[in-house]
Design an enzyme around this catalytic site. Structure first.
Site, short mmCIF file in Angstrom:
data_model
loop_
_atom_site.label_atom_id
_atom_site.label_comp_id
_atom_site.label_asym_id
_atom_site.label_seq_id
_atom_site.Cartn_x
_atom_site.Cartn_y
_atom_site.Cartn_z
N GLY A 161 15.81 0.80 7.30
CA GLY A 161 17.17 0.55 7.76
C GLY A 161 17.69 -0.83 7.39
O GLY A 161 17.49 -1.32 6.28
N VAL A 162 18.36 -1.47 8.35
CA VAL A 162 18.94 -2.80 8.15
C VAL A 162 17.84 -3.80 7.76
O VAL A 162 18.02 -4.60 6.85
CB VAL A 162 19.66 -3.27 9.43
CG1 VAL A 162 20.02 -4.75 9.37
CG2 VAL A 162 20.91 -2.44 9.68
N ASP A 163 16.71 -3.72 8.44
CA ASP A 163 15.60 -4.64 8.19
C ASP A 163 15.16 -4.58 6.73
O ASP A 163 15.06 -5.61 6.05
CB ASP A 163 14.44 -4.28 9.13
CG ASP A 163 13.36 -5.34 9.20
OD1 ASP A 163 13.60 -6.49 8.81
OD2 ASP A 163 12.26 -5.01 9.69
N ILE A 192 25.84 -4.87 5.65
CA ILE A 192 25.66 -6.20 6.23
C ILE A 192 25.10 -7.20 5.22
O ILE A 192 25.36 -8.40 5.31
CB ILE A 192 24.79 -6.15 7.51
CG1 ILE A 192 24.95 -7.44 8.33
CG2 ILE A 192 23.32 -5.85 7.16
CD1 ILE A 192 24.46 -7.33 9.75
N GLY A 214 19.99 2.73 15.24
CA GLY A 214 19.51 3.51 14.10
C GLY A 214 18.25 4.26 14.48
O GLY A 214 18.25 5.09 15.39
#
Length: 169
Positions: free
Chosen positions: A32-34, A11, A124
């Site tokens: 994760g994404v954060d 992303i 997640g």
């Protein structure tokens, strides 16, 4: 009409108006994404998040809500942070998960964002089963009244991509 597209990938590499971050309530980064968004976007995102914490969000961002910051070094104008619910087998939290998508799109509309990239929020470390997370995400985006021209779900692996593809069909 909003177009829904699916991408298997990272992303943080998307060129969009707004990238949605599956944030934790502290807004100060995480895993994760954060963590990836904060690392790739650089310190400007964290600075904006600290300002939010010092102001209106002193106790953190509530689950299901969304707020925007700069995108820093990402190829986007904004990062929209939303806090997904932790999955529970004994309590239905699907309304909170749907709220993450609705609230993120509401913030995107306020900003004037026309292209928005979402991860699979809560799927997640928050443990939401991928098929159910995909069902809620796609249904909510389809039902949302938004000015976004494209909502792009950016899925990290083949399992997530396949789960979302089954819902989009």
């Amino acid at each position: 009409m909003t177009t829904i597209t699916l991408v298997q990938g990272d992303i943080t590499e998307q060129s969009v108006d707004a990238v949605v971050n599956a944030a934790n309530s502290s807004l100060l980064g995480g895993g994760g994404v954060d963590g990836a968004i904060h690392r790739r976007g650089g310190p400007a995102i964290l600075e904006d998040c600290r300002r939010l914490r010092a102001g209106h969000y002193g106790k953190g961002l509530p689950t299901g809500r969304a707020v925007a910051t700069t995108a820093g070094d990402l190829d986007a104008r904004w990062v929209i942070h939303t806090v997904g619910p932790v999955y529970s087998a004994s309590e239905d939290r699907s309304a909170l998960l749907a709220s993450c998508y609705r609230e993120s799109l509401r913030v995107a509309d306020e900003l004037g964002a026309r292209t928005v990239a979402f991860p699979a929020v809560s799927a997640g470390v928050y443990g939401w089963p991928m098929d159910d997370a995909a069902r809620i995400a796609v249904r909510t985006v389809r039902e949302a009244e938004t000015d976004a021209e494209e909502v792009r779900f950016v899925l990290f692996d083949e399992e997530a991509y396949d789960a979302f593809a089954r819902q989009v069909r």
